[in-house]
Design a protein around this motif. Sequence first.
Motif, PDB file in Angstrom:
ATOM      1  N   THR A   1       2.050   5.382  -1.352  1.00  0.00           N
ATOM      2  CA  THR A   1       2.289   6.630  -0.640  1.00  0.00           C
ATOM      3  C   THR A   1       2.932   6.299   0.706  1.00  0.00           C
ATOM      4  N   PRO A   2       3.418   7.297   1.442  1.00  0.00           N
ATOM      5  CA  PRO A   2       3.997   7.023   2.772  1.00  0.00           C
ATOM      6  C   PRO A   2       3.034   6.302   3.711  1.00  0.00           C
ATOM      7  N   LEU A   3       1.720   6.424   3.456  1.00  0.00           N
ATOM      8  CA  LEU A   3       0.723   5.797   4.326  1.00  0.00           C
ATOM      9  C   LEU A   3       0.899   4.284   4.407  1.00  0.00           C
ATOM     10  N   ILE A   4       1.314   3.643   3.310  1.00  0.00           N
ATOM     11  CA  ILE A   4       1.425   2.180   3.315  1.00  0.00           C
ATOM     12  C   ILE A   4       2.809   1.702   3.742  1.00  0.00           C
ATOM     13  N   HIS A   5       3.732   2.644   3.936  1.00  0.00           N
ATOM     14  CA  HIS A   5       5.095   2.272   4.327  1.00  0.00           C
ATOM     15  C   HIS A   5       5.373   2.653   5.778  1.00  0.00           C
ATOM     16  N   ARG A   6       4.332   2.620   6.609  1.00  0.00           N
ATOM     17  CA  ARG A   6       4.501   3.041   8.002  1.00  0.00           C
ATOM     18  C   ARG A   6       4.925   1.889   8.915  1.00  0.00           C
ATOM     19  N   GLY A   7       5.216   0.708   8.344  1.00  0.00           N
ATOM     20  CA  GLY A   7       5.815  -0.363   9.124  1.00  0.00           C
ATOM     21  C   GLY A   7       4.879  -1.444   9.616  1.00  0.00           C
ATOM     22  N   THR A   8       3.575  -1.291   9.411  1.00  0.00           N
ATOM     23  CA  THR A   8       2.644  -2.313   9.891  1.00  0.00           C
ATOM     24  C   THR A   8       2.624  -3.531   8.972  1.00  0.00           C
ATOM     25  N   VAL A   9       3.044  -3.339   7.722  1.00  0.00           N
ATOM     26  CA  VAL A   9       3.144  -4.437   6.756  1.00  0.00           C
ATOM     27  C   VAL A   9       4.538  -4.375   6.139  1.00  0.00           C
ATOM     28  N   SER A  10       5.184  -5.521   5.995  1.00  0.00           N
ATOM     29  CA  SER A  10       6.548  -5.542   5.456  1.00  0.00           C
ATOM     30  C   SER A  10       6.548  -5.258   3.955  1.00  0.00           C
ATOM     31  N   GLU A  11       7.702  -4.823   3.448  1.00  0.00           N
ATOM     32  CA  GLU A  11       7.826  -4.551   2.015  1.00  0.00           C
ATOM     33  C   GLU A  11       7.613  -5.829   1.208  1.00  0.00           C
ATOM     34  N   GLU A  12       8.041  -6.961   1.748  1.00  0.00           N
ATOM     35  CA  GLU A  12       7.839  -8.247   1.056  1.00  0.00           C
ATOM     36  C   GLU A  12       6.346  -8.564   0.939  1.00  0.00           C
ATOM     37  N   GLN A  13       5.600  -8.287   2.000  1.00  0.00           N
ATOM     38  CA  GLN A  13       4.149  -8.515   1.970  1.00  0.00           C
ATOM     39  C   GLN A  13       3.470  -7.589   0.960  1.00  0.00           C
ATOM     40  N   LEU A  14       3.953  -6.358   0.873  1.00  0.00           N
ATOM     41  CA  LEU A  14       3.385  -5.418  -0.102  1.00  0.00           C
ATOM     42  C   LEU A  14       3.636  -5.909  -1.529  1.00  0.00           C
ATOM     43  N   GLN A  15       4.851  -6.378  -1.794  1.00  0.00           N
ATOM     44  CA  GLN A  15       5.176  -6.881  -3.133  1.00  0.00           C
ATOM     45  C   GLN A  15       4.311  -8.080  -3.493  1.00  0.00           C
ATOM     46  N   GLU A  16       4.077  -8.938  -2.515  1.00  0.00           N
ATOM     47  CA  GLU A  16       3.237 -10.117  -2.749  1.00  0.00           C
ATOM     48  C   GLU A  16       1.791  -9.711  -2.984  1.00  0.00           C
ATOM     49  N   ASP A  17       1.335  -8.717  -2.243  1.00  0.00           N
ATOM     50  CA  ASP A  17      -0.046  -8.244  -2.362  1.00  0.00           C
ATOM     51  C   ASP A  17      -0.310  -7.636  -3.735  1.00  0.00           C
ATOM     52  N   MET A  18       0.692  -6.982  -4.301  1.00  0.00           N
ATOM     53  CA  MET A  18       0.532  -6.367  -5.628  1.00  0.00           C
ATOM     54  C   MET A  18       0.137  -7.387  -6.690  1.00  0.00           C
ATOM     55  N   LYS A  19       0.586  -8.619  -6.504  1.00  0.00           N
ATOM     56  CA  LYS A  19       0.316  -9.668  -7.496  1.00  0.00           C
ATOM     57  C   LYS A  19      -1.178  -9.975  -7.606  1.00  0.00           C
ATOM     58  N   ARG A  20      -1.963  -9.610  -6.571  1.00  0.00           N
ATOM     59  CA  ARG A  20      -3.402  -9.862  -6.604  1.00  0.00           C
ATOM     60  C   ARG A  20      -4.128  -8.893  -7.526  1.00  0.00           C
ATOM     61  N   TYR A  21      -3.476  -7.792  -7.868  1.00  0.00           N
ATOM     62  CA  TYR A  21      -4.096  -6.791  -8.731  1.00  0.00           C
ATOM     63  C   TYR A  21      -3.951  -7.206 -10.193  1.00  0.00           C
ATOM     64  N   PRO A  22      -5.041  -7.185 -10.968  1.00  0.00           N
ATOM     65  CA  PRO A  22      -4.939  -7.556 -12.375  1.00  0.00           C
ATOM     66  C   PRO A  22      -3.862  -6.789 -13.139  1.00  0.00           C
ATOM     67  N   LEU A  23      -3.645  -5.509 -12.803  1.00  0.00           N
ATOM     68  CA  LEU A  23      -2.611  -4.721 -13.474  1.00  0.00           C
ATOM     69  C   LEU A  23      -1.243  -4.845 -12.804  1.00  0.00           C
ATOM     70  N   LYS A  24      -1.164  -5.714 -11.801  1.00  0.00           N
ATOM     71  CA  LYS A  24       0.099  -6.121 -11.164  1.00  0.00           C
ATOM     72  C   LYS A  24       0.893  -4.970 -10.548  1.00  0.00           C
TER      73      LYS A  24
END
Length: 252
Positions: free
Chosen positions: A193-216
């Motif tokens: 949602t827009p809440l996670i794209h407010r600039g405190t975390v980069s898009e690259e960091q978000l993509q990397e973080d997704m990998k920690r989720y079992p459903l990717k």
Amino acid sequence: MQNYNPFSLRGKTILVTGASSGIGKATAVECARMGANLIVTARNEERLNATLAALDVESGQKHKAVIADLLVAEQMEKLIVESGKIDGLVLCSGKGLTLPFQFSSRDKFDDIFETNFYAPVELMRVLYKKKQINKEGSVVILASLGGTEVFSGGNCIYGASKAALNSVMKFCAKEFAPRKVRVNGICPGMVDTPLIHRGTVSEEQLQEDMKRYPLKRYGRPEDIAYNAVYLLSDASAWMTGHAMVLDGGMSI
């Protein structure tokens, strides 16, 4: 049996806060698709009207948008009056903050708690006190995995506000039970949602973080909306006081 659907919301009137974007908007859209009459509210008139325009009316429903800032007493009162009797309440309004604890001063806590905790809880309190939530109605509170299951660095203020919501949910479930009003919560993991794209975390960091989720992947707003539909419907008639974790397997 033809047209049998325990998840139907036909004939129910649902009030959704924070309905101008993200989870709130998706919840309003899906509730309308399931036959509900919607009252949608948020501060941004343009975005809220876009939500109103997206609501399904094929079942003859009537929908209403009420511009309101829940932090302004007069606007809260207007929303309560215009809502009338409701069968469901979904508390989605909120905001985030990423800040290390050493910089988490009282004013920062106050700011987040005003929006995430005090305002939605006061709305719920007044609606219940005035008996505007119909018997066998349902309240759904959007909490979070953060502060209840996951305790990541820099998330203490936001997490504390959501943990407080989770606690109040359980107390209210017990107190509202004599009127057969159910109260449940949803604790999502990261949702796109827009809440996670407010600039405190980069898009690259978000993509990397997704990998920690079992459903990717992170959740989509509609993933949470479907769960809200369940909790608002008669399919969950024996469920109250429960926080449902929706996190793509992250907590395991």
